[in-house]
Design a protein around this motif. Structure first.
Motif, PDB file in Angstrom:
ATOM      1  N   ASP A  29      40.422  27.238 145.029  1.00  0.00           N
ATOM      2  CA  ASP A  29      39.396  26.465 144.329  1.00  0.00           C
ATOM      3  C   ASP A  29      39.727  24.973 144.406  1.00  0.00           C
ATOM      4  O   ASP A  29      40.596  24.476 143.693  1.00  0.00           O
ATOM      5  CB  ASP A  29      39.312  26.933 142.875  1.00  0.00           C
ATOM      6  N   SER A  31      37.967  22.430 143.455  1.00  0.00           N
ATOM      7  CA  SER A  31      37.639  21.663 142.244  1.00  0.00           C
ATOM      8  C   SER A  31      38.787  21.743 141.239  1.00  0.00           C
ATOM      9  O   SER A  31      39.001  20.809 140.456  1.00  0.00           O
ATOM     10  CB  SER A  31      36.340  22.153 141.618  1.00  0.00           C
ATOM     11  N   GLU A  35      40.870  18.854 139.183  1.00  0.00           N
ATOM     12  CA  GLU A  35      41.204  18.853 137.751  1.00  0.00           C
ATOM     13  C   GLU A  35      42.672  18.489 137.542  1.00  0.00           C
ATOM     14  O   GLU A  35      42.994  17.682 136.671  1.00  0.00           O
ATOM     15  CB  GLU A  35      40.942  20.223 137.129  1.00  0.00           C
TER      16      GLU A  35
END
Length: 184
Positions: A29, A31, A35
């Motif tokens: 992932d 994204s 983060e």
């Protein structure tokens, strides 16, 4: 499976938000990597900048660190905090890049014609500290940066560096003595 391994897995992937995000990174992932970057890039960059002594080099090492995190997120086992693990990855990337390269010296501030102190003159104290840090051997510099600028405890520093707590204390002691002499 005993309770310890269940607790370890829950810690690694369930209880702490950073551990959950790192598990998402391990799953591909992108994204989630963003983060982690958002949460930790400031502290990691500060650490790398003080090791490298150069903004551009620190930025490059931070990018190398993120790539290494992307590739090795699945190896995180939850034996330390995600933050401690990230500092360890950043340190290894810095050592790979800086091996044998002396840190650059800080630029001299220019003289102002109007004799009014500008930002450069106000930053002289910070420059003196950066120059003093640059004079420390890398092993001492990284302990000082982690302890005083990233506010980590001896145990966390020992985990990041993979050294005994006594060695952390010894390096801090010698670094303080060197810094006192340089900053006088």
């Amino acid at each position: 499976m005993d309770n310890r391994s269940v607790d370890s897995e829950e810690t690694a992937h369930g209880r702490h938000p950073d551990a959950r995000v790192l598990a998402r990174v391990a799953g591909g992932d992108a994204s989630a990597l963003g983060e982690l970057y958002g949460r930790h890039s400031g502290a990691l960059f500060g650490f790398l900048y003080r090791l490298a002594g150069d903004r551009g080099t620190a930025e490059e090492i931070l990018q190398d660190t993120l790539l290494a995190v992307w590739r090795s997120a699945a190896t995180y086992q939850g034996r330390s905090s995600v933050s401690t693990w990230l500092f360890g990855v950043a340190r290894r990337q810095a050592h790979n890049r800086l091996r044998g390269i002396p840190p650059p010296l800080a630029a001299e501030p220019y003289e102002r014609a109007d004799n009014v102190p500008g930002p450069e003159e106000l930053a002289v104290g910070a420059e003196r500290v950066q120059e003093a840090l640059a004079r420390l051997p890398l092993a001492q510099r990284e302990v000082v940066v982690l302890a005083f600028l990233n506010d980590l405890g001896h145990q966390e520093i020992a985990e990041i560096l993979g050294i005994p707590v006594g060695t952390v204390k010894s390096r801090l002691h010698h670094a303080r003595a060197t810094l006192r002499g340089v900053l006088r």
